[in-house]
Design an enzyme around this catalytic site. Structure first.
Site, PDB file in Angstrom:
ATOM      1  CD  GLU A   1      -2.811   1.161   2.428  1.00  0.00           C
ATOM      2  OE1 GLU A   1      -3.644   2.064   2.516  1.00  0.00           O
ATOM      3  OE2 GLU A   1      -2.621   0.313   3.324  1.00  0.00           O
TER       4      GLU A   1
ATOM      5  CG  HIS B   1      -8.688   2.582   2.502  1.00  0.00           C
ATOM      6  ND1 HIS B   1      -8.441   3.752   1.797  1.00  0.00           N
ATOM      7  CD2 HIS B   1      -7.508   2.247   3.088  1.00  0.00           C
ATOM      8  CE1 HIS B   1      -7.185   4.103   1.945  1.00  0.00           C
ATOM      9  NE2 HIS B   1      -6.602   3.206   2.712  1.00  0.00           N
TER      10      HIS B   1
ATOM     11  CG  HIS C   1     -11.722   3.655   8.627  1.00  0.00           C
ATOM     12  ND1 HIS C   1     -11.396   2.985   9.776  1.00  0.00           N
ATOM     13  CD2 HIS C   1     -10.552   4.092   8.090  1.00  0.00           C
ATOM     14  CE1 HIS C   1     -10.077   2.985   9.925  1.00  0.00           C
ATOM     15  NE2 HIS C   1      -9.546   3.661   8.924  1.00  0.00           N
TER      16      HIS C   1
ATOM     17  CG  HIS D   1      -3.648   6.281   0.380  1.00  0.00           C
ATOM     18  ND1 HIS D   1      -3.625   6.989   1.557  1.00  0.00           N
ATOM     19  CD2 HIS D   1      -3.823   4.982   0.725  1.00  0.00           C
ATOM     20  CE1 HIS D   1      -3.753   6.165   2.590  1.00  0.00           C
ATOM     21  NE2 HIS D   1      -3.887   4.926   2.109  1.00  0.00           N
TER      22      HIS D   1
ATOM     23  N   GLY E   1     -17.128   0.836  11.734  1.00  0.00           N
ATOM     24  CA  GLY E   1     -17.892   1.736  12.580  1.00  0.00           C
ATOM     25  C   GLY E   1     -17.211   3.054  12.841  1.00  0.00           C
TER      26      GLY E   1
ATOM     27  CB  ALA F   1      -1.806   6.978   8.909  1.00  0.00           C
TER      28      ALA F   1
ATOM     29  CB  ALA G   1      -3.067   5.486  11.935  1.00  0.00           C
ATOM     30  N   GLY G   2      -5.474   3.192  10.230  1.00  0.00           N
ATOM     31  CA  GLY G   2      -5.863   1.795  10.248  1.00  0.00           C
ATOM     32  C   GLY G   2      -6.905   1.552  11.321  1.00  0.00           C
TER      33      GLY G   2
ATOM     34  CG  ASP H   1      -6.447  -0.087   6.888  1.00  0.00           C
ATOM     35  OD1 ASP H   1      -5.338  -0.590   6.593  1.00  0.00           O
ATOM     36  OD2 ASP H   1      -6.640   1.145   6.953  1.00  0.00           O
TER      37      ASP H   1
END
Length: 371
Positions: free
Chosen positions: A116, A201, A236, A180, A234, A127, A293-294, A259
């Site tokens: 990634e 994501h 992101h 990203h 719940g 992040a 951050a994940g 993630d």
């Protein structure tokens, strides 16, 4: 990792596993009691940054420890994910994967590495540490191939040289995911034309969908060639956003990912993501400046959120973590309990709580017996 014969009986379906694969029938062997439980194919998570206090970008040599921890969450195969980092981290991760597990090891099977970054948009780095960002180039991806252990690469298609890199990676059987990114719809389409097949994501690390500015979100929803990853932890995404994405994508293109980070299975407190300090608090993982951050979520928890947000059936939710990722990776032996498939399965209750997990015909986790 195959065992002898295992019969799973009394649950939503009866399954026999012989020599590590689902068999039409078998006699003898061990019996796994599934009474009152749903028998599902083993879950696949294509975005695992770490677990059990271990960050894979920081300590790729501990890959097999992370893999051993995942069956308790119903995961039987996964993609260890290395975020934007020094080149040595990627090299070390691939070397560990190529060397194989230590003697006697059991756990979820790593199906290749997900890189990634580092070819992501600076303005949408999330992040990822900015000092390791890099523009796409043939030299950067030299040697990256499915055969060399690279299963997936996330990149921003609008970067200079990105489309040529997409073509090169797709020709090497690497799943190219777009993420990203601040790409215009035309740039997303151009990347799909070159062989990109997924989106990382959706709704995170990219601009929001707007009426006259569809951006990467609109392009992802509209392009049937793209399998779209969603973090339904719940935190992101708002539940209404999850429902909207799921409705637009349908069950065949929605890919559930966690993630998850080193925070999975750990209490609140300090943790790591690559070479950065993060803080785990009330189910979230954030940099010190508050950037997500994940996650700290497991895959069944994400499927629970998905069902609550959308009202979808259990089968539809489970498909997002079984048949959809298996199809994206081109692996028909996983994500199904059809005869000849790998003997990977998970037993869950009505609330998707994992009761037992079987990998290659071996019971690696059974909460009823303390495993």
């Amino acid at each position: 990792m195959s065992g002898g014969s295992l019969r799973v009986t009394g649950g939503s379906v009866d399954v026999t596993i012989a020599e590590g694969h689902v068999a039409p029938t078998a006699t003898g062997g061990d019996v796994l009691d599934a009474r009152g439980l749903h028998v599902l194919p083993g879950l696949l998570d294509l975005q695992v940054n770490g677990a059990a206090g271990i960050d894979l970008t920081h300590e790729p040599e501990r890959l097999w420890e992370v893999a051993a921890a995942l069956p308790r969450y119903g995961v039987t195969a996964f993609l260890p994910t290395i975020i934007t980092s020094a080149p040595q981290a990627r090299e070390r991760a691939l070397a560990v994967l190529a060397a194989g597990p230590p003697a006697g090891w059991t756990g979820a099977v790593p199906l290749g590495v997900h890189l990634e970054g580092p070819m992501i948009a600076p303005a949408r780095k999330g992040a990822h540490p900015p000092r390791w960002l890099a523009e796409p180039s043939a030299d950067l991806v030299a040697g990256w191939s499915r055969a060399a252990g690279v299963a997936m690469v996330t990149l921003a298609p609008e970067l200079p040289g990105a489309l040529d890199v997409v073509t090169a990676l797709a020709e090497r059987d690497v799943v190219v995911a777009l993420g990203h990114t601040e790409a215009a719809p035309e740039q997303m389409t151009a990347a799909a034309d070159r062989g990109a097949r997924a989106v990382t994501h959706l709704g995170n690390a990219m601009p929001a969908l707007a009426g006259r500015l569809p951006g990467p979100v609109g392009a992802a929803l509209a392009d049937p060639r793209l399998t779209v990853g969603v973090i339904a932890d719940g935190h992101h995404l708002h539940p209404t956003t999850v429902a909207a994405f799921a409705g637009a994508l349908g069950p065949g293109r929605l890919l559930a990912v966690t993630d998850c980070t080193a925070a999975l299975g750990m209490p609140d407190g300090p943790a790591r993501l690559g070479d950065q300090a993060v803080v785990v608090r009330e189910g979230t993982v954030r940099l010190e400046d508050g950037t997500l951050a994940g996650s700290a979520a497991d895959l069944p928890a994400c499927l629970r959120v998905l069902r609550a947000a959308t009202g979808c059936s259990l089968a539809e939710a489970v498909a997002s973590a079984t048949t959809v990722p298996a199809a994206l990776l081109g692996d028909p032996s996983r994500g199904t309990l059809a005869p000849g498939a790998r003997g990977d399965l998970v037993l869950v209750d009505d609330d998707l709580t994992v009761v037992a997990t079987v990998v290659g015909g071996r019971v690696l986790h059974d909460r009823r017996g303390g495993r």
